[in-house]
Design an enzyme around this catalytic site. Structure first.
Site, PDB file in Angstrom:
ATOM      1  N   LYS A   1     -14.353  -6.495   5.254  1.00  0.00           N
ATOM      2  CA  LYS A   1     -13.999  -5.572   6.345  1.00  0.00           C
ATOM      3  C   LYS A   1     -13.931  -4.148   5.809  1.00  0.00           C
ATOM      4  O   LYS A   1     -13.863  -3.932   4.585  1.00  0.00           O
ATOM      5  CB  LYS A   1     -12.660  -5.997   6.932  1.00  0.00           C
ATOM      6  CG  LYS A   1     -11.531  -5.928   5.924  1.00  0.00           C
ATOM      7  CD  LYS A   1     -10.314  -6.724   6.382  1.00  0.00           C
ATOM      8  CE  LYS A   1      -9.175  -6.554   5.392  1.00  0.00           C
ATOM      9  NZ  LYS A   1      -8.095  -7.507   5.613  1.00  0.00           N
TER      10      LYS A   1
ATOM     11  N   TYR B   1      -3.361  26.461  -5.741  1.00  0.00           N
ATOM     12  CA  TYR B   1      -2.611  26.809  -4.526  1.00  0.00           C
ATOM     13  C   TYR B   1      -1.116  26.593  -4.705  1.00  0.00           C
ATOM     14  O   TYR B   1      -0.687  25.582  -5.276  1.00  0.00           O
ATOM     15  CB  TYR B   1      -3.075  25.932  -3.359  1.00  0.00           C
ATOM     16  CG  TYR B   1      -4.412  26.326  -2.767  1.00  0.00           C
ATOM     17  CD1 TYR B   1      -4.673  27.642  -2.392  1.00  0.00           C
ATOM     18  CD2 TYR B   1      -5.393  25.371  -2.577  1.00  0.00           C
ATOM     19  CE1 TYR B   1      -5.911  27.986  -1.840  1.00  0.00           C
ATOM     20  CE2 TYR B   1      -6.621  25.709  -2.020  1.00  0.00           C
ATOM     21  CZ  TYR B   1      -6.870  27.017  -1.652  1.00  0.00           C
ATOM     22  OH  TYR B   1      -8.078  27.343  -1.107  1.00  0.00           O
TER      23      TYR B   1
HETATM   24  C1  LIG Z   1      -7.865  -8.307   4.513  1.00  0.00           C
HETATM   25  C2  LIG Z   1      -7.658  -9.733   4.676  1.00  0.00           C
HETATM   26  C3  LIG Z   1      -7.907 -10.615   3.616  1.00  0.00           C
HETATM   27  C4  LIG Z   1      -8.187 -10.141   2.208  1.00  0.00           C
HETATM   28  O1  LIG Z   1      -6.962  -9.683   1.660  1.00  0.00           O
HETATM   29  P1  LIG Z   1      -6.859  -9.105   0.168  1.00  0.00           P
HETATM   30  O2  LIG Z   1      -5.398  -8.839   0.024  1.00  0.00           O
HETATM   31  O3  LIG Z   1      -7.655  -7.855   0.147  1.00  0.00           O
HETATM   32  O4  LIG Z   1      -7.370 -10.125  -0.754  1.00  0.00           O
HETATM   33  C5  LIG Z   1      -7.821 -11.971   3.875  1.00  0.00           C
HETATM   34  N1  LIG Z   1      -7.473 -12.436   5.091  1.00  0.00           N
HETATM   35  C6  LIG Z   1      -7.194 -11.615   6.131  1.00  0.00           C
HETATM   36  C7  LIG Z   1      -6.807 -12.191   7.442  1.00  0.00           C
HETATM   37  C8  LIG Z   1      -7.267 -10.244   5.954  1.00  0.00           C
HETATM   38  O5  LIG Z   1      -6.981  -9.427   6.978  1.00  0.00           O
END
Ligand SMILES: *Cc1c(COP(=O)(O)O)cnc(C)c1O
Length: 381
Positions: free
Chosen positions: A44, A264
């Site tokens: 994602k 800055y």
């Molecule tokens: C993002 C996500 C993962 C992966 O999690 P990590 O902590 O990055 O390994 C797995 N399952 C779900 C439902 C997620 O939203």
């Protein structure tokens, strides 16, 4: 005038190199720790900011077959790269979009009775039961069926008969903490959830969950951050390889006398004669402004010439200054410093900036040159 061809690197000031073979090694490492469970991948957020197309291809080549995206649009993009992958959409079924999911062969991770009914009804019209996951909330109180609603769904025969449930899943709230009461509660609740729907493959573990042991592995694990180099076991040394290397190029060096300030707000003042270098990387490039000096207990640093150099003054939009006084050799315009990479790990830099590796990676900018390593063909499976 010298007509040497310039590379994107010369023109962009900062460079983000993404090591696709490190992604493959990390995925294989996680796969080898998942016992008999299948190892999938959370991709994602554009593969945590690193580019879903090249990352998706690299993972597929390493042997990954099940992928998790958040949004249907992300699923469509990944489908364009991986025609045969199993792609789950974690945000569930967007109302009225079942056709879009079917066209792109996306599997919604259903989170409510309305979604389940819509997917079952669509399957009837479509002419076959379409696969999907059922996502049950076992205590994180974020996405998924509350337990009572899940139990009611199982009793709703007409809907259940219309579904082809290929995965039963839940998500851990405190997976980094093996003894957290919520971790143990979710483990037990998920066991009960599973028992109510026998024969359906189940998935509970994210990156950290893989290291909680066999009670958490079930049939499929869903690592994200560890694939991209984040530490899944924060209490221990990071077993993962760094994937992203962010380098800033030195634009100018200068000597600052004791008492003078840099940047800055004049927030950093030289206590001695100081040699500084200004790097062409700033918050537009994803270097958090919170990495300015004085914000964290341990001073934020970059890696240059074999040593760590402190960041001094405020990180600004396009640049940041570092103290190179103690380097054994002079640095000059065109040299580059590692801002994130194998020496400055994403978890360490994120802690300096008061955030987590996930946010650091997903907020990396787009202005620099982005270079993807060639895949090491000797590693192809
Ligand atoms: C993002 C996500 C993962 C992966 O999690 P990590 O902590 O990055 O390994 C797995 N399952 C779900 C439902 C997620 O939203």
């Amino acid at each position: 005038m010298d007509q040497t061809a310039t590379t994107p690197k010369d023109l962009a000031g900062a460079v983000l190199s993404i090591d696709l073979s490190a992604i493959q090694k990390n995925w294989r490492y996680l796969n080898s720790h998942a016992g008999s469970a299948e190892c999938g991948a959370a991709v994602k957020g554009n593969a945590y900011g690193l580019g879903v197309e090249p990352v998706g291809r690299a993972l597929w080549e390493a042997g990954c077959r099940s992928f998790f995206v958040a949004r249907p649009k992300e699923g469509e993009e990944l489908r364009g790269v991986l025609p045969e992958a199993t792609i789950y959409v974690l945000d569930g079924l967007f109302p009225g979009q079942a056709e879009f999911y079917a066209q792109n062969n996306l599997l919604p991770a259903l989170i409510s009775t309305e979604e389940a009914r819509e997917w079952a009804a669509f399957g009837r019209v479509y002419g076959r039961k379409l696969p999907c996951a059922i996502h049950v909330d076992t205590g994180i109180n974020r996405l998924g069926f509350p337990i009572a609603e899940y139990t009611a769904l199982l009793a709703e025969t007409a809907t259940m008969e219309g579904l082809n449930v290929s995965l039963l899943m839940s998500h851990l709230a405190c997976a980094e903490e093996a003894t957290h009461p919520l971790t143990l509660k979710q483990r037990d609740t998920f066991r009960d959830v599973r028992a109510k729907l026998p024969g359906v493959p189940a998935s509970l573990a994210n990156s950290s969950g893989i290291f909680l042991g066999k009670d958490y592995a079930h049939d499929l694990v869903r690592p994200g951050i560890a694939i991209y180099g984040g530490n899944p076991t924060p209490a221990l040394a990071n077993p993962m390889q760094a994937v992203a290397l962010l380098e800033g190029t030195i634009l100018q060096t200068r000597t600052v006398h004791a008492g003078e300030t840099v940047g800055y707000g004049a927030t950093w003042q030289a206590a001695r004669e100081t040699r500084i270098a200004v790097l062409g990387a700033g918050y537009k490039d994803g270097v958090p402004r919170a990495l300015s000096s004085g914000n964290s207990a341990t001073p934020p640093q970059v890696f240059l010439g074999g040593k760590r150099c402190p960041i001094i003054g405020r990180v600004s939009m396009d640049m940041m200054a570092i103290d190179v006084t103690d380097l054994p050799r002079a640095v000059a315009h065109g040299d580059s410093a590692e801002i994130l990479g194998p020496h400055i790990l994403i978890d360490e830099a994120a802690a300096w900036a008061g955030t987590i590796s996930y946010e650091l990676l997903t907020r990396l900018g787009s202005r620099y040159a982005r270079l993807y390593s060639e895949l090491d063909s000797g590693l192809q499976s």
